[in-house]
Design an enzyme around this catalytic site. Structure first.
Site, short mmCIF file in Angstrom:
data_model
loop_
_atom_site.label_atom_id
_atom_site.label_comp_id
_atom_site.label_asym_id
_atom_site.label_seq_id
_atom_site.Cartn_x
_atom_site.Cartn_y
_atom_site.Cartn_z
N LYS A 110 -2.51 29.26 -37.23
CA LYS A 110 -2.29 27.50 -37.61
C LYS A 110 -1.14 27.12 -38.05
CE LYS A 110 -6.29 29.26 -41.13
NZ LYS A 110 -6.14 30.49 -42.62
N LYS A 194 -17.29 31.22 -27.36
CA LYS A 194 -17.70 31.85 -28.57
C LYS A 194 -18.69 30.77 -29.21
CE LYS A 194 -16.14 33.34 -33.07
NZ LYS A 194 -15.51 32.68 -33.89
N LYS A 197 -17.54 25.73 -34.69
CA LYS A 197 -17.10 24.53 -35.02
C LYS A 197 -15.97 23.76 -34.23
CE LYS A 197 -17.64 25.02 -39.48
NZ LYS A 197 -17.68 26.81 -39.44
P1 ADP Z 1 -16.39 28.31 -37.52
O1 ADP Z 1 -16.11 29.01 -36.33
O2 ADP Z 1 -17.28 27.66 -36.43
O3 ADP Z 1 -15.79 27.94 -37.80
P2 ADP Z 1 -16.00 30.34 -39.59
O4 ADP Z 1 -14.86 30.92 -38.81
O5 ADP Z 1 -16.12 29.40 -40.64
O6 ADP Z 1 -16.67 29.38 -38.26
O7 ADP Z 1 -16.77 31.68 -39.55
C1 ADP Z 1 -17.36 31.98 -40.96
C2 ADP Z 1 -18.15 33.50 -40.40
O8 ADP Z 1 -19.28 33.28 -39.59
C3 ADP Z 1 -17.22 34.89 -40.10
O9 ADP Z 1 -17.67 35.17 -40.68
C4 ADP Z 1 -18.13 34.92 -38.47
O10 ADP Z 1 -16.61 36.00 -38.43
C5 ADP Z 1 -19.30 34.25 -38.28
N1 ADP Z 1 -18.69 33.76 -36.75
C6 ADP Z 1 -18.78 32.27 -36.72
N2 ADP Z 1 -19.34 32.39 -35.52
C7 ADP Z 1 -19.28 33.56 -34.85
C8 ADP Z 1 -19.98 33.62 -33.75
N3 ADP Z 1 -19.81 32.86 -32.51
N4 ADP Z 1 -20.76 34.58 -33.04
C9 ADP Z 1 -20.58 35.41 -34.51
N5 ADP Z 1 -20.23 35.54 -35.81
C10 ADP Z 1 -19.50 34.00 -35.80
#
Ligand code: ADP
Ligand code: TRP
Length: 326
Positions: A110, A194, A197
């Protein structure tokens, strides 16, 4: 056995969040005493819009409940409704070596991302983030913490902090075990990376049908004709997603037809959309019902906070007595 996990209120739930985090968490609620909370204090390190935070908090609550979190089984609450956690954060911060926090990948990432942008945004909360997370976990005597791989290091920091406190002041905290969801494959986004967001490649669980159909239809494919046999059908992005939302025999059948040649990508994605839409139909119905009744949702969070707070107060008191603050 007490199971605890938190989720930041940070935007619309997508397939990656659902299969990677929410579904496993909901399944675990039958395995022990589950404590799940909305990590809104944590969201303050990177989200600065009050209206958005308010909206996201409600959205996460609706998503979780609609997807099957059972408030009769799990204690579900907002982090900030248990302010004792911030008091424990201070206490823990005094036994946390600074180097431990400075070495955290998530902080370093970050910081690197913000450095070129606006150094003032590298706030103290970003560095202290794992201490607050340790307090979240330790204040409920949690045994098991299910998290994604990205949170593994934060769990190690939590364990370090608990051990340090126990060594300094005597046995006070339960040492938690992480449960890393390695078994859950990474859900790919519409572009094959992957789903996240931050990559703009998400397919949300809830939202407008037309918009979501368009997203499913935008899943990237190659330029081979429908007739061409595709020996790599198991790698196909739509097939990978279909395996999550359709009965196994349906996914297998589509994969076979793709491999043999004859199934076009357009038809495959149309079938995927149908299964995806059906898979979440019940959750969608429940969410609409809950959204029309926000007082009911607030009430669940309030009752959850009351239960969580009673436990947090006891554990905090234990730490205060141990460290001579009583
Ligand atoms: P993003 O990457 O969309 O910002 P977050 O980091 O807020 O998502 O993730 C929230 C939860 O969802 C975490 O526990 C993360 O491990 C899971 N997660 C996010 N994206 C994936 C994915 N593509 N496949 C599996 N688990 C995911
Ligand atoms: N940091 C976690 C995430 O971004 C959310 C979180 C906060 C958490 N406190 C927690 C997860 C305690 C597990 C336990 O995903």
């Amino acid at each position: 056995m007490r199971i605890l996990s938190g989720i930041q209120p940070s935007g619309a739930l997508h397939l990656g969040n659902y299969f990677g985090m929410m579904k496993p968490a909901i399944e675990l609620q039958t395995q022990g005493e589950a404590y799940y909370f909305i990590a809104n204090y944590h969201s303050m390190t990177s989200l600065f819009d009050p209206a958005q935070r308010r909206q996201h908090q409600m959205d996460v609550a609706l998503d979780f409940l609609a997807c099957g979190l059972d408030p009769a089984r799990a204690v579900f609450f907002k982090q900030s409704d248990v302010p004792e956690v911030t008091e424990l954060t201070w206490i823990l911060s005094t036994v946390t070596p600074l180097g431990l926090l400075e070495r955290c990948h998530s902080y370093k990432d970050k910081k690197a991302r913000l450095a070129g942008d606006d150094l003032d945004r590298v706030n103290h909360g970003l560095l202290a983030y794992p201490v607050l997370m340790a307090a979240d976990i330790l204040i409920y005597d949690s045994n098991i913490v299910p998290v994604g791989r990205d949170q593994k290091q934060h769990l190690e920091v939590t364990r370090d902090i608990a051990v340090k406190f126990n060594l300094q002041y005597g046995e006070t905290f339960v040492i938690p075990e992480p449960m890393i969801r390695d078994a859950v494959a990474v859900v790919p986004g519409t572009d094959g990376q992957k789903m996240s967001k931050s990559y703009g490649n998400t397919i949300e669980i809830f939202g407008d049908e037309k918009v979501l159909r368009k997203k499913v239809m935008s899943i990237v494919m190659d330029s081979r004709t429908p007739q061409e046999p595709k020996p790599d059908a198991d790698q196909n992005l739509a097939i990978q997603t279909l395996r999550l939302v359709a009965p196994p025999e349906v996914a297998r059948d589509c994969e076979d037809r793709l491999r043999a040649g004859g199934l076009g990508y357009g038809d495959l994605k149309k079938a995927l959309f149908g299964h995806y839409w059906d898979y979440f139909a019940e959750a969608r119905r429940r969410r609409a019902e809950l959204a029309a009744n926000p007082d009911y949702v607030r009430d669940i969070l309030c009752q959850g906070a009351r239960r969580a707070r009673a436990l947090a107060t006891t554990v905090l008191q234990r730490a205060k007595v141990a460290s001579g603050l009583d």
